[in-house]
Design a protein around this motif. Structure first.
Motif, PDB file in Angstrom:
ATOM      1  N   GLU A 158       0.866  -1.270  -0.070  1.00  0.00           N
ATOM      2  CA  GLU A 158      -0.074  -0.004  -0.035  1.00  0.00           C
ATOM      3  C   GLU A 158       0.873   1.050   0.040  1.00  0.00           C
ATOM      4  OE1 GLU A 158      -3.600   0.205   2.442  1.00  0.00           O
ATOM      5  OE2 GLU A 158      -2.669   1.877   3.430  1.00  0.00           O
ATOM      6  N   VAL A 159       0.708   2.114  -0.917  1.00  0.00           N
ATOM      7  CA  VAL A 159       1.515   3.430  -1.152  1.00  0.00           C
ATOM      8  C   VAL A 159       0.486   4.499  -1.094  1.00  0.00           C
ATOM      9  CG1 VAL A 159       3.197   4.705  -2.471  1.00  0.00           C
ATOM     10  CG2 VAL A 159       3.347   2.096  -2.646  1.00  0.00           C
ATOM     11  N   VAL A 160       0.816   5.439  -0.077  1.00  0.00           N
ATOM     12  CA  VAL A 160      -0.009   6.731   0.108  1.00  0.00           C
ATOM     13  C   VAL A 160       0.692   7.859  -0.931  1.00  0.00           C
ATOM     14  CG1 VAL A 160      -1.375   8.350   1.406  1.00  0.00           C
ATOM     15  CG2 VAL A 160      -0.984   5.831   2.049  1.00  0.00           C
ATOM     16  N   LEU A 161      -0.080   8.486  -1.934  1.00  0.00           N
ATOM     17  CA  LEU A 161       0.734   9.282  -2.428  1.00  0.00           C
ATOM     18  C   LEU A 161       0.588  10.841  -1.884  1.00  0.00           C
ATOM     19  CD1 LEU A 161      -0.264   8.240  -6.263  1.00  0.00           C
ATOM     20  CD2 LEU A 161       1.945   7.768  -4.863  1.00  0.00           C
ATOM     21  N   LYS A 162       1.449  11.639  -1.998  1.00  0.00           N
ATOM     22  CA  LYS A 162       1.470  12.939  -1.791  1.00  0.00           C
ATOM     23  C   LYS A 162      -0.053  13.643  -1.936  1.00  0.00           C
ATOM     24  CE  LYS A 162       6.349  14.159  -2.081  1.00  0.00           C
ATOM     25  NZ  LYS A 162       7.175  15.149  -2.576  1.00  0.00           N
ATOM     26  N   ASP A 163      -0.637  13.468  -2.940  1.00  0.00           N
ATOM     27  CA  ASP A 163      -1.927  14.028  -3.146  1.00  0.00           C
ATOM     28  C   ASP A 163      -3.113  13.118  -2.329  1.00  0.00           C
ATOM     29  OD1 ASP A 163      -2.284  11.681  -4.661  1.00  0.00           O
ATOM     30  OD2 ASP A 163      -2.572  12.442  -6.682  1.00  0.00           O
ATOM     31  N   GLY A 164      -2.723  12.243  -1.580  1.00  0.00           N
ATOM     32  CA  GLY A 164      -3.648  11.271  -0.903  1.00  0.00           C
ATOM     33  C   GLY A 164      -4.132  10.159  -1.483  1.00  0.00           C
ATOM     34  N   ARG A 165      -3.958   9.862  -2.860  1.00  0.00           N
ATOM     35  CA  ARG A 165      -4.404   8.612  -3.410  1.00  0.00           C
ATOM     36  C   ARG A 165      -3.694   7.750  -2.921  1.00  0.00           C
ATOM     37  NH1 ARG A 165      -3.070   8.910  -9.145  1.00  0.00           N
ATOM     38  NH2 ARG A 165      -1.415  10.236  -8.539  1.00  0.00           N
ATOM     39  N   VAL A 166      -4.445   6.159  -2.799  1.00  0.00           N
ATOM     40  CA  VAL A 166      -3.854   5.341  -2.173  1.00  0.00           C
ATOM     41  C   VAL A 166      -3.618   4.114  -3.339  1.00  0.00           C
ATOM     42  CG1 VAL A 166      -3.906   3.469  -0.331  1.00  0.00           C
ATOM     43  CG2 VAL A 166      -4.556   5.833   0.221  1.00  0.00           C
ATOM     44  N   LEU A 167      -2.612   3.622  -3.594  1.00  0.00           N
ATOM     45  CA  LEU A 167      -2.226   2.563  -4.523  1.00  0.00           C
ATOM     46  C   LEU A 167      -2.001   1.193  -3.904  1.00  0.00           C
ATOM     47  CD1 LEU A 167       0.289   4.442  -6.834  1.00  0.00           C
ATOM     48  CD2 LEU A 167      -2.389   4.155  -7.151  1.00  0.00           C
ATOM     49  N   GLU A 168      -2.745   0.166  -4.098  1.00  0.00           N
ATOM     50  CA  GLU A 168      -2.553  -1.082  -3.368  1.00  0.00           C
ATOM     51  C   GLU A 168      -2.347  -2.211  -4.173  1.00  0.00           C
ATOM     52  OE1 GLU A 168      -5.666  -1.974  -0.488  1.00  0.00           O
ATOM     53  OE2 GLU A 168      -6.099   0.034  -0.264  1.00  0.00           O
ATOM     54  N   ASP A 169      -1.653  -3.264  -3.684  1.00  0.00           N
ATOM     55  CA  ASP A 169      -1.594  -4.439  -4.638  1.00  0.00           C
ATOM     56  C   ASP A 169      -1.495  -5.507  -3.693  1.00  0.00           C
ATOM     57  OD1 ASP A 169      -1.425  -6.012  -6.742  1.00  0.00           O
ATOM     58  OD2 ASP A 169       0.533  -5.466  -7.536  1.00  0.00           O
ATOM     59  N   TYR A 170      -1.987  -6.834  -4.182  1.00  0.00           N
ATOM     60  CA  TYR A 170      -2.119  -7.826  -3.157  1.00  0.00           C
ATOM     61  C   TYR A 170      -1.624  -9.008  -4.104  1.00  0.00           C
ATOM     62  CZ  TYR A 170      -3.689 -12.048  -0.208  1.00  0.00           C
ATOM     63  OH  TYR A 170      -3.442 -12.888   0.749  1.00  0.00           O
ATOM     64  N   ARG A 171      -0.774  -9.898  -3.408  1.00  0.00           N
ATOM     65  CA  ARG A 171      -0.269 -11.258  -4.313  1.00  0.00           C
ATOM     66  C   ARG A 171      -0.321 -12.405  -3.197  1.00  0.00           C
ATOM     67  NH1 ARG A 171       1.945  -9.416  -9.529  1.00  0.00           N
ATOM     68  NH2 ARG A 171       1.123  -7.418  -9.756  1.00  0.00           N
ATOM     69  N   GLU A 172      -1.007 -13.431  -3.637  1.00  0.00           N
ATOM     70  CA  GLU A 172      -0.661 -14.499  -2.701  1.00  0.00           C
ATOM     71  C   GLU A 172       0.585 -15.234  -2.790  1.00  0.00           C
ATOM     72  OE1 GLU A 172      -4.316 -17.154  -3.320  1.00  0.00           O
ATOM     73  OE2 GLU A 172      -5.796 -15.795  -2.724  1.00  0.00           O
ATOM     74  N   SER A 173       1.027 -15.186  -3.941  1.00  0.00           N
ATOM     75  CA  SER A 173       2.306 -15.793  -3.840  1.00  0.00           C
ATOM     76  C   SER A 173       3.478 -14.819  -4.508  1.00  0.00           C
ATOM     77  CB  SER A 173       2.336 -16.951  -4.778  1.00  0.00           C
ATOM     78  OG  SER A 173       1.865 -16.783  -5.849  1.00  0.00           O
TER      79      SER A 173
END
Length: 86
Positions: free
Chosen positions: A12-27
């Motif tokens: 999870e990355v929170v950008l300076k403009d408040g947007r949140v980028l997320e990624d999930y991998r089971e492996s």
């Protein structure tokens, strides 16, 4: 969830403009479900071994590891790992 999810990763990355980028991998890359290629394994080996071994010594060690099941005597591998070989 148990052992099946022990390689799971969530980013999870929170950008300076408040947007949140997320990624999930089971492996994750390098797990049994998503293994590294031989080239990736070698690159990782040389990156790590290069911190303590010169390149020719690391190459010799890599070659011995690839042939470990055919070595008549594993002392050659032991010798390559000994501090005097470094």
């Amino acid at each position: 969830r148990g052992d099946a999810y022990r390689h799971a990763i969530k980013l999870e990355v929170v950008l300076k403009d408040g947007r949140v980028l997320e990624d999930y991998r089971e492996s994750a890359k390098g797990s049994p479900a998503h293994p590294l290629s031989r080239e990736e394994i070698e690159a990782k080996f040389f990156k790590l071994a290069g911190k303590v071994l010169d390149h020719p010594t690391a190459q010799k060690l890599r070659d011995l590891i690839y042939r470990v099941d055919t070595l008549e005597d594993v002392r050659a591998l032991s010798a390559a790992l000994a501090p005097s070989a470094v």
